[in-house]
Design a protein around this motif. Structure first.
Motif, PDB file in Angstrom:
ATOM      1  N   ARG A 328       0.836  -1.213   0.000  1.00  0.00           N
ATOM      2  CA  ARG A 328       0.000   0.000   0.000  1.00  0.00           C
ATOM      3  C   ARG A 328       0.869   1.259   0.000  1.00  0.00           C
ATOM      4  NH1 ARG A 328      -3.116  -2.783   4.017  1.00  0.00           N
ATOM      5  NH2 ARG A 328      -2.422  -1.304   5.603  1.00  0.00           N
ATOM      6  N   MET A 329       1.810   1.294  -0.934  1.00  0.00           N
ATOM      7  CA  MET A 329       2.711   2.450  -1.041  1.00  0.00           C
ATOM      8  C   MET A 329       1.945   3.702  -1.439  1.00  0.00           C
ATOM      9  SD  MET A 329       5.974   0.877  -3.087  1.00  0.00           S
ATOM     10  CE  MET A 329       6.964  -0.452  -2.405  1.00  0.00           C
ATOM     11  N   PRO A 330       2.343   4.863  -0.917  1.00  0.00           N
ATOM     12  CA  PRO A 330       1.767   6.110  -1.417  1.00  0.00           C
ATOM     13  C   PRO A 330       2.146   6.304  -2.881  1.00  0.00           C
ATOM     14  CG  PRO A 330       3.636   6.565   0.002  1.00  0.00           C
ATOM     15  CD  PRO A 330       3.350   5.098   0.125  1.00  0.00           C
ATOM     16  N   PRO A 331       1.371   7.067  -3.637  1.00  0.00           N
ATOM     17  CA  PRO A 331       1.640   7.219  -5.066  1.00  0.00           C
ATOM     18  C   PRO A 331       3.065   7.674  -5.375  1.00  0.00           C
ATOM     19  CG  PRO A 331      -0.508   8.120  -4.530  1.00  0.00           C
ATOM     20  CD  PRO A 331       0.144   7.769  -3.233  1.00  0.00           C
ATOM     21  N   GLU A 332       3.616   8.587  -4.542  1.00  0.00           N
ATOM     22  CA  GLU A 332       4.962   9.087  -4.807  1.00  0.00           C
ATOM     23  C   GLU A 332       6.004   7.972  -4.716  1.00  0.00           C
ATOM     24  OE1 GLU A 332       2.423  12.383  -3.294  1.00  0.00           O
ATOM     25  OE2 GLU A 332       2.908  10.369  -2.599  1.00  0.00           O
ATOM     26  N   MET A 333       5.887   7.122  -3.711  1.00  0.00           N
ATOM     27  CA  MET A 333       6.836   6.021  -3.558  1.00  0.00           C
ATOM     28  C   MET A 333       6.661   4.999  -4.676  1.00  0.00           C
ATOM     29  SD  MET A 333       7.496   3.497  -0.280  1.00  0.00           S
ATOM     30  CE  MET A 333       8.087   4.863   0.715  1.00  0.00           C
ATOM     31  N   ALA A 446       4.499  -7.714   8.276  1.00  0.00           N
ATOM     32  CA  ALA A 446       4.031  -9.077   8.511  1.00  0.00           C
ATOM     33  C   ALA A 446       2.916  -9.468   7.548  1.00  0.00           C
ATOM     34  CB  ALA A 446       3.542  -9.204   9.949  1.00  0.00           C
ATOM     35  N   ASP A 447       2.149  -8.477   7.088  1.00  0.00           N
ATOM     36  CA  ASP A 447       1.082  -8.762   6.130  1.00  0.00           C
ATOM     37  C   ASP A 447       1.556  -8.613   4.685  1.00  0.00           C
ATOM     38  OD1 ASP A 447      -0.612  -9.107   8.302  1.00  0.00           O
ATOM     39  OD2 ASP A 447      -1.246  -7.001   8.299  1.00  0.00           O
ATOM     40  N   ALA A 448       2.361  -7.574   4.449  1.00  0.00           N
ATOM     41  CA  ALA A 448       2.737  -7.255   3.066  1.00  0.00           C
ATOM     42  C   ALA A 448       3.784  -8.209   2.510  1.00  0.00           C
ATOM     43  CB  ALA A 448       3.245  -5.817   2.990  1.00  0.00           C
ATOM     44  N   SER A 452       3.665 -10.259  -0.979  1.00  0.00           N
ATOM     45  CA  SER A 452       4.601  -9.979  -2.075  1.00  0.00           C
ATOM     46  C   SER A 452       5.273 -11.253  -2.555  1.00  0.00           C
ATOM     47  CB  SER A 452       5.649  -8.959  -1.626  1.00  0.00           C
ATOM     48  OG  SER A 452       5.073  -7.696  -1.403  1.00  0.00           O
ATOM     49  N   ILE A 453       5.658 -12.103  -1.603  1.00  0.00           N
ATOM     50  CA  ILE A 453       6.267 -13.385  -1.974  1.00  0.00           C
ATOM     51  C   ILE A 453       5.286 -14.217  -2.791  1.00  0.00           C
ATOM     52  CG2 ILE A 453       7.227 -15.532  -1.097  1.00  0.00           C
ATOM     53  CD1 ILE A 453       9.070 -13.142  -0.782  1.00  0.00           C
ATOM     54  N   GLN A 454       4.030 -14.193  -2.376  1.00  0.00           N
ATOM     55  CA  GLN A 454       3.005 -14.924  -3.121  1.00  0.00           C
ATOM     56  C   GLN A 454       2.838 -14.360  -4.532  1.00  0.00           C
ATOM     57  OE1 GLN A 454       1.561 -17.590  -1.969  1.00  0.00           O
ATOM     58  NE2 GLN A 454       0.066 -17.969  -3.596  1.00  0.00           N
TER      59      GLN A 454
END
Length: 688
Positions: A328-333, A446-448, A452-454
């Motif tokens: 859930r990165m901000p748009p800038e990142m 712990a959630d992200a 991402s691996i999946q």
């Protein structure tokens, strides 16, 4: 995006099918040399001395049954008498019978060896050798034909795609045609420019025939190809001029109408008028002919565009973005991540403009889907190709090293890594500080992280497909993936990926999951080639006329008004930066490199600027020029691939001055600071 109906009709393959066949032929010709090398090695391993078996052995004409004693006697009898005054005057000496015998014995031995070799080769020339030799020699002839045909393939490809771009209103301009006045002004000037190109080519042909040097048949055929191509281009623009589209608004503004004129037209009118005024009407034709000297480079540009368009047809971009979505990165990142990730494929597509054309639409749509505002998405798309041009195996760097013996690709790519780190860091700082308009609220690791691996799992088959193609070339053809082999490997890789997707998604699992609207292999290749055809026409014609503008700058001797050497490398570097940025504003990368090599580079070297340093500055300055108004080529290409509607919607958004012009200002800040640091900091370490 194309606004005409030509590409939507059933005639879309009329231009794209020949273009597809030409591009495949380029890949085949370039790969055939690798195949031939391996065939020669295999032939030598299978049949010792295969190199001698490639041609039918010729039976020696010497006599095996020569009588040595009789030959010796004859040689001694033919010598001049010892008391001959003329022989004495000429320094003739009596022959030694032993030397005569030895020479004749050696001659007989050589004759016997030649006959033995002939009989040995005859014995080895089995039906299997003859069959293998026939295939190997066919490949050799194919290579020779491919090398000869490169120039013709380039001319046909440029003209075919340019006509398509004209019919589909796909040429690169400052703004799209929106009104009838825009349309009339644009196509009127295009017709004039195309007629100017046709006239210059005809005059160039006539002057070549009238010159004292003999014009070969190949050169004459090339002249004829240019003339026929420009005649077709003139007729296409004339047809479009009188066949007005129905989706245009009435009226219009004359100033805005001139902005709808394609950039290649403007360059043609400027260079054509200049050459006509100095009495050199064939000038444009001559400089366009110089494209043939680097035909392989321009064909590689076409291949890179095709690769990018095939990339648009795959799931790769979506799958890569899926890796970052759980955070859930901000748009800038996310924009920073997109630009950094895009640096790698940019290095494999040759230049930033090529990558923007090839993958800009994918990057923009993915950023918008992730919640990025329009200005930010447009800025990231325009800059997506700007960081990777200094990384291996970028075609632009290879061209620089090819044209300039003072530098090597290893030196340029070695320092290019550090330039990439610098520009990436500055872009991240600008995007995450100056440009920040969102809260940084990342998802818990712990959630992200597991998500991402999946998300990496669907990418594994793609990695396997890519690795399989690369390993096949490495093991079967002894070709490794580098800056020289990338143009012929990447199309094969992308075709392999499309085949994989066609097989794996054929049962509808991909459509059921909503990940992709896959329409099959044939439609994917056709869609990619349709996009490629118009883009190649717009890009290569612009590139060719950039070379012509370079000819105007060269013949006008503008550079001679500047000192040919400076006492201080600091003052020289300041001038270099200004000139290089201006060139980046008005010329494409490859044409600008050719011009800089012939003019500016020698001034820099003479002023004490290190060649590697100079070309690193050149690359960064070009990228700043491509992002700088009034032309801002990368922004024009971005608008072309994402659509005029998205850019207009962004321009209508409110906010502060920075927010209303974020798509222009943000790249300028990042690349401007990078250019200053790259240009002047190294001088502290080696300049006096």
């Amino acid at each position: 995006m194309p606004q005409g109906g030509f590409r939507r009709s059933g005639l879309e393959w009329f231009s794209s099918l020949p273009a597809c066949l030409l591009l495949l032929a380029v890949v085949l010709f370039s790969t055939s040399s690798d195949i031939h090398n391996q065939m020669l090695r295999a032939g030598e391993q299978l049949w010792s001395g295969y190199y001698k078996l490639r041609m039918d052995p010729v039976q020696p004409e010497c006599d095996l049954d020569r009588d040595i004693e009789a030959e010796v006697a004859r040689e001694l009898a033919e010598q001049a008498p010892a008391d001959d005054p003329m022989a004495a005057l000429l320094g003739a000496h009596e022959k030694d019978p032993r030397e005569v015998r030895l020479a004749i014995e050696r001659s007989v031995a050589d004759c016997r060896a030649a006959h033995a070799s002939y009989e040995d080769l005859q014995d080895k020339l089995t039906p299997g050798v003859k069959a293998y030799r026939a295939v190997e020699l066919f490949v050799a002839d194919l290579i020779a034909f491919g090398l000869t045909a490169q120039r013709y393939v380039l001319v046909i490809l440029v003209m075919l795609c340019a006509v398509t771009a004209t019919l589909t209103r796909h040429h690169i301009a400052m703004r799209a045609m929106e009104t009838r006045l825009d349309y009339t002004v644009s196509y009127t000037l295009q017709t004039i420019a195309n007629a100017m190109l046709l006239g210059s080519s005809v005059i160039f042909r006539q002057s070549s025939l009238a010159s004292s040097t003999t014009v070969s048949g190949e050169e004459l055929l090339l002249h004829n190809f240019w003339i026929v191509g420009f005649a077709c281009l003139t007729l296409a623009s004339l047809y479009r001029l009188f066949r007005v589209s129905d989706n245009l608004a009435p009226g219009g503004n004359l100033n805005q109408a001139f902005l709808s004129v394609p950039l290649y037209t403007v360059m043609c009118l400027i260079s054509g008028t200049y050459f006509a005024l100095i009495g050199h009407s064939s000038g444009i034709g001559i400089y366009l002919g110089k494209m043939m000297e680097l035909a392989d480079m321009f064909l590689n540009v076409g291949l890179y565009v095709w690769v990018g368009m095939m990339l648009k047809q795959t799931r790769l971009a979506t799958l890569v973005f899926n890796i970052f979505r759980p955070w859930r990165m901000p748009p800038e990142m996310l924009a920073v991540v997109a630009v950094l990730v895009a640096a790698v494929p940019t290095a494999y597509t040759g230049a930033s403009g090529i990558f923007v054309i090839a993958a800009g639409a994918v990057i923009y749509s993915e950023l918008r889907a992730a919640g990025a505002r329009r200005h930010l998405a447009l800025a990231a798309t325009a800059m997506s190709g700007s960081l990777g041009v200094v990384l291996r195996p970028c075609l632009l760097v290879v061209v620089i090293a090819y044209l300039n013996r003072e530098v090597t690709t290893d030196e340029l790519f070695g320092w290019g890594i550090w330039v990439f780190v610098l520009t990436a860091t500055l872009f991240a700082m600008v995007a995450l500080t100056v440009n920040r308009q969102s809260q940084f609220d990342l998802a818990p690791a712990a959630d992200a992280f597991p998500a991402s691996i999946q998300a990496l799992r669907p990418l594994i088959p793609y990695v396997i497909v890519i690795a399989a193609v690369v390993l096949f070339y490495r093991l079967a053809l002894d070709v490794k993936m580098d800056e020289f082999s990338a143009p012929r490997l990447l199309p094969v890789i992308m075709l392999a990926i499309l085949v994989y997707e066609h097989i794996s998604l054929k049962n509808g699992r991909g459509r059921a999951s909503g990940e992709i609207n896959h329409q099959g292999l044939e439609r994917s290749v056709r869609g990619a080639t349709n996009d490629t055809t118009a883009e190649i026409g717009a890009l290569l014609l612009l590139l060719g006329l950039s070379v012509s503008i370079g000819g105007v700058i060269e013949r006008s001797h503008i550079m001679e008004t500047f000192p040919q050497a400076f006492d201080s490398p600091w003052s020289a570097m300041l001038l270099m930066v200004v000139i290089l940025v201006i060139l980046g504003m008005i010329m494409d990368a490859f044409g600008a490199v050719i011009l800089v090599t012939a003019t500016v580079a020698t001034i820099a070297y003479s002023s004490g600027i290190h060649p590697v340093h100079f070309w690193m500055v050149t690359l960064v300055a070009f990228e700043l020029g491509y992002l700088s108004p009034p032309v801002a080529l990368n922004h024009l290409l971005t608008r072309q691939v994402v659509g005029e509607a998205e850019v207009l919607a962004a321009q209508q958004e409110g906010g502060t001055f920075y927010q209303r012009h974020e798509r222009i200002i943000m790249p300028l800040i990042a690349m401007g600071i990078s250019l200053i640091l790259v240009a002047f900091v190294p001088l502290l370490f080696y300049a006096n």
